[in-house]
Write a protein that holds these residues in place. Structure first.
Motif, PDB file in Angstrom:
ATOM      1  N   MET A   1      46.552  57.333  37.748  1.00 49.46           N
ATOM      2  CA  MET A   1      46.032  56.106  38.354  1.00 49.46           C
ATOM      3  C   MET A   1      45.591  55.108  37.285  1.00 49.46           C
ATOM      4  O   MET A   1      45.679  53.909  37.458  1.00 49.46           O
ATOM      5  N   ILE A   2      45.107  55.654  36.181  1.00 49.34           N
ATOM      6  CA  ILE A   2      44.573  54.744  35.167  1.00 49.34           C
ATOM      7  C   ILE A   2      45.275  54.962  33.829  1.00 49.34           C
ATOM      8  O   ILE A   2      44.685  54.837  32.769  1.00 49.34           O
ATOM      9  N   ALA A   3      46.579  55.270  33.947  1.00 49.34           N
ATOM     10  CA  ALA A   3      47.302  55.672  32.736  1.00 49.34           C
ATOM     11  C   ALA A   3      47.255  54.630  31.634  1.00 49.34           C
ATOM     12  O   ALA A   3      47.043  54.957  30.478  1.00 49.34           O
ATOM     13  N   ASN A   4      47.489  53.360  31.972  1.00 47.47           N
ATOM     14  CA  ASN A   4      47.475  52.379  30.881  1.00 47.47           C
ATOM     15  C   ASN A   4      46.193  51.545  30.874  1.00 47.47           C
ATOM     16  O   ASN A   4      46.142  50.456  30.359  1.00 47.47           O
ATOM     17  N   LEU A   5      45.141  52.125  31.413  1.00 47.13           N
ATOM     18  CA  LEU A   5      43.895  51.396  31.505  1.00 47.13           C
ATOM     19  C   LEU A   5      43.154  51.236  30.173  1.00 47.13           C
ATOM     20  O   LEU A   5      42.397  50.275  30.015  1.00 47.13           O
ATOM     21  N   ARG A   7      43.842  49.921  27.449  1.00 46.34           N
ATOM     22  CA  ARG A   7      43.957  48.572  26.898  1.00 46.34           C
ATOM     23  C   ARG A   7      43.064  47.601  27.637  1.00 46.34           C
ATOM     24  O   ARG A   7      42.416  46.745  27.064  1.00 46.34           O
ATOM     25  N   THR A   8      43.055  47.735  28.968  1.00 42.50           N
ATOM     26  CA  THR A   8      42.228  46.843  29.780  1.00 42.50           C
ATOM     27  C   THR A   8      40.751  47.131  29.564  1.00 42.50           C
ATOM     28  O   THR A   8      39.944  46.227  29.345  1.00 42.50           O
ATOM     29  N   ILE A   9      40.411  48.403  29.637  1.00 47.40           N
ATOM     30  CA  ILE A   9      38.999  48.777  29.540  1.00 47.40           C
ATOM     31  C   ILE A   9      38.432  48.375  28.192  1.00 47.40           C
ATOM     32  O   ILE A   9      37.302  47.902  28.095  1.00 47.40           O
ATOM     33  N   PHE A  11      39.109  45.851  26.452  1.00 50.16           N
ATOM     34  CA  PHE A  11      38.744  44.442  26.466  1.00 50.16           C
ATOM     35  C   PHE A  11      37.523  44.183  27.335  1.00 50.16           C
ATOM     36  O   PHE A  11      36.665  43.386  26.991  1.00 50.16           O
ATOM     37  N   ILE A  12      37.473  44.858  28.477  1.00 50.06           N
ATOM     38  CA  ILE A  12      36.337  44.626  29.367  1.00 50.06           C
ATOM     39  C   ILE A  12      35.059  45.090  28.696  1.00 50.06           C
ATOM     40  O   ILE A  12      34.033  44.416  28.741  1.00 50.06           O
ATOM     41  N   LEU A  14      34.496  45.207  25.558  1.00 43.10           N
ATOM     42  CA  LEU A  14      34.174  44.213  24.536  1.00 43.10           C
ATOM     43  C   LEU A  14      33.465  43.030  25.170  1.00 43.10           C
ATOM     44  O   LEU A  14      32.464  42.535  24.668  1.00 43.10           O
ATOM     45  N   THR A  15      33.985  42.605  26.319  1.00 46.04           N
ATOM     46  CA  THR A  15      33.404  41.439  26.977  1.00 46.04           C
ATOM     47  C   THR A  15      31.991  41.711  27.437  1.00 46.04           C
ATOM     48  O   THR A  15      31.111  40.876  27.345  1.00 46.04           O
ATOM     49  N   PRO A 101      51.299  40.775  21.976  1.00 46.57           N
ATOM     50  CA  PRO A 101      50.334  41.155  23.022  1.00 46.57           C
ATOM     51  C   PRO A 101      49.140  40.206  23.120  1.00 46.57           C
ATOM     52  O   PRO A 101      48.493  40.144  24.155  1.00 46.57           O
TER      53      PRO A 101
END
Lengths: 375, 375
Positions: A1-5, A7-9, A11-12, A14-15, A101
């Motif tokens: 469900m969160i295989a490529n997460l 990269r997203t996480i 950044f989040i 970091l934010t 990217p």
């Protein structure tokens, strides 16, 4: 469900300025790419700890440029100073082409992934976003009985929404092979170029219609082959029977041939000439930008125009062909121009530097937009 | 000049059915990716002769899936059957993430490159493009004195252009961190969801305004850091002083708080709550989709609402928070919901399956769109 997460996480986190315990090791360093500097040099950066070799491929340098890795795993290279323009580029990571990217400016295409870098220089260019009135770029759908729901991008000039009485001429603008309905705005900046030309009083306010220019994707599941002639026949039906009626029913247009122009690049340039020269009532303004063509198809694809050159000359207000000296189609287009001369079909040619590129597309659009719909 | 032209020329040669002598060796085989089949399985394909290992990363499978190479250099893997939805995916080529070069459906983002696969199943979903009246998605620019020319994407419902008297309520819809103004339409299908809900009589016709939801990119050259609070302050000014006036001057809207909603995902969800709860005249409808928040910022970011819960309850028609059970923000959002209960601030919660994904964003938008602007 969160295989490529990750990269997203990353950044989040970091934010939100929270720590990412699960992903701490994958957190990339903070950096920008591309970084365009005031002297028209550009730093390109790419993060990879594991790559053995990273190169930068642009349409500025003839060969890919080697990039070097720092201690954090950020590869970089400085390019230029470069001639101000918008260039496609990508990284080559251990032999694999990769879009940048860190750059959301991407090249809409069905065959590759590339990024775009804008090098503006000290004074804005005609495709530079400036503080002038802006038109609207609308993403619409229209219906084809044969092909289903079809996407089209429509530019309306500044003030279109306010002056609800005014009617406008229409330029139908076709993209190249493997491009999409978004390529003329995102890579060709058709909307920005017209905003600027209109603001400077150099182009007439016009609507620009940018459909998805194929009946089916270049490589379609059902075909397994490219079916170029079949595509042209299907696209012609769609263009004449579905697209033009949609535009004329949904926009305030001047609906006659003197207020219709058709232009296109590469494969779309071939479509442009085929549609424009074989349908005398379609458009009085025909422009091919490095039009895709084959010598053995000249007679077939130009049949109506060649059958009656005098009538063709009488009805056309502009028949314009642009091509770059380094374009791989330069030879066949020269043969075509020679044939037009033999047939005594009036035409304008525009021979530029450069090759089969979107830098030239912007130049050609800028050139013809100042001619269209003028006496 | 033509450094990355082989990829383009290869395709053009294929289209023109001419041989590519210079590039013969680089001509990739003809194939489609992704190929979605009627049983909801999907074949993903990627061409590389030189890669040592290619994997597929999706948000369907927990771990990347190994792909196998055929004799032509085409790597492939079959996934599923999968639950019908739209999923982001990318390839991992020798450790490097790569969007699918054969797929023009890309994920607009400032931090990564991904592709999108739509698995529809036997009956259309609410985000599936159907043969119903379609609204218009307009790409516009507005002007901020501080931040310059800013992009915004505006959805107007079917019939907006025809009925030139009707006025509509407005949903301001904010994207997540590293997303762009295009992510809500291209990944979240906000326009298609509304087209379908409106056609089914389940949502009121509304305008949706999707700005670029940051004052500056998450990693900006001038900062070298993320400056989240500073971003929120700058974006607030832009939102209140520039964006809303632009919308209300250029679209036929009902310009009062009962006809304004604000919603957002992740970082944009945090912005939504901050803007909506601290500005009593802004919007009577506030929806957070897995809103990004930090426990130590609860009091500061909710100051106005927390200072007068009775007034907040009186003025809000909907205060809605959705989050997935597997979301990495689930814990902090539960803490926040607990605090709302303590403060006796009325709210609705929606706990879904799944994580911090755009599959859930579509679900949340579908849910709240049926509630907005209704008694």
């Amino acid at each position: 469900m969160i295989a490529n997460l990750p990269r997203t996480i990353t950044f989040i986190c970091l934010t939100l300025s929270v720590s990412c315990p699960l992903y701490a090791q994958s957190v990339p360093p903070v950096f920008t790419s591309p970084e365009v500097r005031s002297d028209n040099t550009v730093i390109f950066r790419f993060f990879s700890k594991s790559a053995r070799e990273v190169k930068l491929s642009t349409q500025i340098e003839k060969s890919p440029m080697a990039m070097t890795k720092d201690s954090l795993g950020v590869w970089s290279v400085v390019l230029g100073p470069a001639k101000p323009d918008i260039y496609p580029y990508h990284f080559i990571v251990d032999g694999t082409s990769v879009a940048d990217p860190r750059n959301s400016a991407t090249f809409p295409n069905e065959g590759f992934q590339s990024s775009l870098v804008e090098i503006t220089g000290s004074s804005p260019l005609l495709h530079t976003l400036q503080d002038v009135p802006h038109g609207t770029v609308a993403y619409r759908y229209y219906r084809s009985p044969e092909l289903g729901t079809r996407p089209v991008v429509v530019y309306t000039p500044p003030g279109y929404e306010q002056d609800t009485k005014a009617k406008f001429p229409v330029l139908y603008l076709l993209h190249g092979t493997t491009d999409t309905e978004e390529t003329w705005t995102k890579v060709g900046r058709a909307n920005i170029i017209l905003d600027n030309l209109i603001a400077q009083g150099k182009a007439k306010p016009m609507i620009i219609v940018m459909p998805y220019g194929r009946a089916f994707p270049i490589v379609s599941k059902s075909s397994g082959s490219l079916r170029n002639w079949e595509n042209l026949q299907e696209f012609k039906k769609d263009f004449l029977n579905d697209l033009i009626p949609f535009v004329e029913q949904n926009y305030r247009v001047k609906a006659d041939k003197d207020n219709r122009a058709i232009a296109g690049f590469s494969g779309g340039g071939g479509e442009t000439l085929y549609l424009g020269l074989n349908h005398p009532d379609l458009a009085s303004w025909i422009c091919g930008f490095a039009p895709g063509m084959l010598k053995e198809e000249f007679e077939r694809n130009n049949a109506v125009a060649f059958a009656d050159p005098a009538q063709t000359n009488k009805r056309l207000k502009l028949f314009w062909i642009g091509v770059g000296k380094d374009d791989f189609l330069f030879g066949v287009i020269q043969d075509y121009i020679e044939l037009l001369k033999q047939k005594e079909i009036k035409h304008e040619t525009f021979i530029s530097d450069g090759g089969h590129t979107w830098m030239n597309c912007k130049l050609y659009l800028t050139t013809i937009a100042q001619k269209l719909f003028k006496p």
